[in-house]
Write a protein that holds these residues in place. Structure first.
Motif, PDB file in Angstrom:
ATOM      1  N   PRO A  71      -5.080   4.455  -5.103  1.00 30.12           N
ATOM      2  CA  PRO A  71      -6.523   4.700  -5.194  1.00 30.12           C
ATOM      3  C   PRO A  71      -7.271   3.523  -5.826  1.00 30.12           C
ATOM      4  O   PRO A  71      -8.488   3.401  -5.665  1.00 30.12           O
ATOM      5  CB  PRO A  71      -6.611   5.950  -6.074  1.00 30.12           C
ATOM      6  N   SER A  72      -6.563   2.646  -6.523  1.00 34.31           N
ATOM      7  CA  SER A  72      -7.195   1.479  -7.153  1.00 34.31           C
ATOM      8  C   SER A  72      -7.659   0.453  -6.124  1.00 34.31           C
ATOM      9  O   SER A  72      -8.483  -0.406  -6.412  1.00 34.31           O
ATOM     10  CB  SER A  72      -6.184   0.806  -8.077  1.00 34.31           C
ATOM     11  N   GLY A  73      -7.088   0.530  -4.905  1.00 36.57           N
ATOM     12  CA  GLY A  73      -7.454  -0.436  -3.877  1.00 36.57           C
ATOM     13  C   GLY A  73      -6.501  -1.616  -3.808  1.00 36.57           C
ATOM     14  O   GLY A  73      -6.625  -2.459  -2.917  1.00 36.57           O
ATOM     15  N   SER A  74      -5.543  -1.685  -4.720  1.00 36.09           N
ATOM     16  CA  SER A  74      -4.600  -2.809  -4.707  1.00 36.09           C
ATOM     17  C   SER A  74      -3.468  -2.568  -3.712  1.00 36.09           C
ATOM     18  O   SER A  74      -2.918  -1.483  -3.637  1.00 36.09           O
ATOM     19  CB  SER A  74      -4.007  -2.985  -6.107  1.00 36.09           C
ATOM     20  N   LEU A  75      -3.140  -3.622  -2.968  1.00 34.14           N
ATOM     21  CA  LEU A  75      -2.033  -3.528  -2.018  1.00 34.14           C
ATOM     22  C   LEU A  75      -0.715  -3.982  -2.640  1.00 34.14           C
ATOM     23  O   LEU A  75       0.339  -3.882  -2.020  1.00 34.14           O
ATOM     24  CB  LEU A  75      -2.324  -4.388  -0.785  1.00 34.14           C
ATOM     25  N   ALA A  76      -0.807  -4.488  -3.858  1.00 30.94           N
ATOM     26  CA  ALA A  76       0.399  -5.004  -4.509  1.00 30.94           C
ATOM     27  C   ALA A  76       1.195  -3.864  -5.139  1.00 30.94           C
ATOM     28  O   ALA A  76       0.633  -2.847  -5.540  1.00 30.94           O
ATOM     29  CB  ALA A  76       0.006  -6.011  -5.576  1.00 30.94           C
ATOM     30  N   LEU A  77       2.502  -4.044  -5.236  1.00 30.46           N
ATOM     31  CA  LEU A  77       3.347  -3.041  -5.878  1.00 30.46           C
ATOM     32  C   LEU A  77       3.219  -3.173  -7.389  1.00 30.46           C
ATOM     33  O   LEU A  77       3.043  -4.268  -7.913  1.00 30.46           O
ATOM     34  CB  LEU A  77       4.806  -3.267  -5.486  1.00 30.46           C
ATOM     35  N   SER A  78       3.332  -2.051  -8.069  1.00 35.99           N
ATOM     36  CA  SER A  78       3.328  -2.091  -9.530  1.00 35.99           C
ATOM     37  C   SER A  78       4.771  -2.136 -10.014  1.00 35.99           C
ATOM     38  O   SER A  78       5.711  -1.900  -9.247  1.00 35.99           O
ATOM     39  CB  SER A  78       2.622  -0.852 -10.086  1.00 35.99           C
ATOM     40  N   VAL A  79       4.946  -2.408 -11.293  1.00 37.87           N
ATOM     41  CA  VAL A  79       6.287  -2.425 -11.885  1.00 37.87           C
ATOM     42  C   VAL A  79       6.934  -1.050 -11.731  1.00 37.87           C
ATOM     43  O   VAL A  79       8.112  -0.921 -11.420  1.00 37.87           O
ATOM     44  CB  VAL A  79       6.198  -2.831 -13.379  1.00 37.87           C
ATOM     45  N   GLU A  80       6.126   0.005 -11.923  1.00 38.33           N
ATOM     46  CA  GLU A  80       6.632   1.378 -11.768  1.00 38.33           C
ATOM     47  C   GLU A  80       7.145   1.608 -10.346  1.00 38.33           C
ATOM     48  O   GLU A  80       8.157   2.236 -10.144  1.00 38.33           O
ATOM     49  CB  GLU A  80       5.543   2.414 -12.063  1.00 38.33           C
ATOM     50  N   ASP A  81       6.401   1.082  -9.362  1.00 38.08           N
ATOM     51  CA  ASP A  81       6.828   1.244  -7.968  1.00 38.08           C
ATOM     52  C   ASP A  81       8.224   0.668  -7.776  1.00 38.08           C
ATOM     53  O   ASP A  81       9.097   1.294  -7.187  1.00 38.08           O
ATOM     54  CB  ASP A  81       5.867   0.520  -7.016  1.00 38.08           C
ATOM     55  N   LEU A  82       8.420  -0.529  -8.295  1.00 35.48           N
ATOM     56  CA  LEU A  82       9.707  -1.205  -8.115  1.00 35.48           C
ATOM     57  C   LEU A  82      10.820  -0.481  -8.879  1.00 35.48           C
ATOM     58  O   LEU A  82      11.941  -0.385  -8.405  1.00 35.48           O
ATOM     59  CB  LEU A  82       9.609  -2.663  -8.553  1.00 35.48           C
ATOM     60  N   ASN A  83      10.456   0.059 -10.038  1.00 39.95           N
ATOM     61  CA  ASN A  83      11.459   0.782 -10.825  1.00 39.95           C
ATOM     62  C   ASN A  83      11.837   2.112 -10.200  1.00 39.95           C
ATOM     63  O   ASN A  83      12.879   2.664 -10.514  1.00 39.95           O
ATOM     64  CB  ASN A  83      10.946   1.023 -12.245  1.00 39.95           C
ATOM     65  N   HIS A  84      10.960   2.647  -9.363  1.00 36.99           N
ATOM     66  CA  HIS A  84      11.217   3.957  -8.781  1.00 36.99           C
ATOM     67  C   HIS A  84      11.455   3.893  -7.282  1.00 36.99           C
ATOM     68  O   HIS A  84      11.320   4.886  -6.587  1.00 36.99           O
ATOM     69  CB  HIS A  84      10.050   4.907  -9.076  1.00 36.99           C
ATOM     70  N   ALA A  85      11.778   2.720  -6.785  1.00 35.25           N
ATOM     71  CA  ALA A  85      11.986   2.556  -5.344  1.00 35.25           C
ATOM     72  C   ALA A  85      13.086   3.479  -4.840  1.00 35.25           C
ATOM     73  O   ALA A  85      14.155   3.563  -5.421  1.00 35.25           O
ATOM     74  CB  ALA A  85      12.338   1.102  -5.045  1.00 35.25           C
ATOM     75  N   LEU A  86      12.783   4.184  -3.781  1.00 27.80           N
ATOM     76  CA  LEU A  86      13.755   5.068  -3.148  1.00 27.80           C
ATOM     77  C   LEU A  86      13.922   4.614  -1.710  1.00 27.80           C
ATOM     78  O   LEU A  86      12.939   4.345  -1.039  1.00 27.80           O
ATOM     79  CB  LEU A  86      13.250   6.518  -3.144  1.00 27.80           C
ATOM     80  N   GLY A  87      15.137   4.527  -1.265  1.00 31.97           N
ATOM     81  CA  GLY A  87      15.355   4.131   0.114  1.00 31.97           C
ATOM     82  C   GLY A  87      15.190   2.632   0.283  1.00 31.97           C
ATOM     83  O   GLY A  87      15.229   1.871  -0.679  1.00 31.97           O
ATOM     84  N   LYS A  88      14.975   2.205   1.516  1.00 30.89           N
ATOM     85  CA  LYS A  88      14.939   0.776   1.828  1.00 30.89           C
ATOM     86  C   LYS A  88      13.538   0.185   1.762  1.00 30.89           C
ATOM     87  O   LYS A  88      13.369  -0.986   1.467  1.00 30.89           O
ATOM     88  CB  LYS A  88      15.486   0.541   3.238  1.00 30.89           C
ATOM     89  N   ILE A  89      12.547   0.993   2.091  1.00 31.47           N
ATOM     90  CA  ILE A  89      11.196   0.440   2.162  1.00 31.47           C
ATOM     91  C   ILE A  89      10.169   1.271   1.394  1.00 31.47           C
ATOM     92  O   ILE A  89      10.363   2.466   1.160  1.00 31.47           O
ATOM     93  CB  ILE A  89      10.709   0.290   3.628  1.00 31.47           C
ATOM     94  N   MET A  90       9.087   0.596   1.040  1.00 38.59           N
ATOM     95  CA  MET A  90       7.958   1.240   0.392  1.00 38.59           C
ATOM     96  C   MET A  90       6.700   0.844   1.139  1.00 38.59           C
ATOM     97  O   MET A  90       6.410  -0.345   1.280  1.00 38.59           O
ATOM     98  CB  MET A  90       7.837   0.737  -1.046  1.00 38.59           C
ATOM     99  N   LEU A  91       5.988   1.846   1.598  1.00 35.21           N
ATOM    100  CA  LEU A  91       4.733   1.580   2.280  1.00 35.21           C
ATOM    101  C   LEU A  91       3.600   1.941   1.328  1.00 35.21           C
ATOM    102  O   LEU A  91       3.636   3.003   0.701  1.00 35.21           O
ATOM    103  CB  LEU A  91       4.675   2.417   3.558  1.00 35.21           C
TER     104      LEU A  91
END
Ligand SMILES: [Zn+2]
Length: 128
Positions: A81-101
């Motif tokens: 919702p922030s409008g950022s397309l970049a991944l956050s540290v939390e996103d990387l720490n919680h990555a599930l599977g092969k890809i993140m959209l």
């Protein structure tokens, strides 16, 4: 950018991701992505809504133990919702599977989407 891997997503799924992100804004939407992983491409065939208790609370709160044991889940999709397309540290720490959209506000078009591998490297997104 890791151009060696292409992520193929049907137009209907793209639309569904953008529309739900829009309707739940400013809350975050999360989906699981079902599909097939090949050597040089990942083909998304379906989106799955995760357990309702976590819905709209943010990607980082998606509990691992509630994840279906399902190897056809190739990754996740969530909104920013922030409008950022970049991944956050939390996103990387919680990555599930092969890809993140990631779908970023204002969720108007494919331009508001980005896809990454679990290490945070951007992959090529192709709408099919
Ligand atoms: Zn995120």
């Amino acid at each position: 950018m890791n151009r060696a891997i292409e992520v193929l997503v049907p137009k209907e799924i793209i639309q569904m991701i953008l529309e739900s992100a829009k309707s739940l804004h400013p809350k975050e939407t999360i989906f699981l992505l079902r599909g097939k992983a090949r050597k040089d491409k990942i083909i998304i065939s379906e989106i799955v809504i995760p357990p309702s208790a976590t819905y709209g609370k943010g990607f980082a709160s998606l509990p691992m133990f509630m994840m279906p044991i399902d190897f056809s889940i190739v990754g996740t999709s969530h909104s920013h919702p922030s409008g950022s397309l970049a991944l956050s540290v939390e996103d990387l720490n919680h990555a599930l599977g092969k890809i993140m959209l990631v779908a970023a506000y204002p969720y108007n078009s494919v331009e508001c989407l980005a896809v990454y591998d679990r290490r945070g490297e951007k992959l090529k997104l192709r709408v099919t």
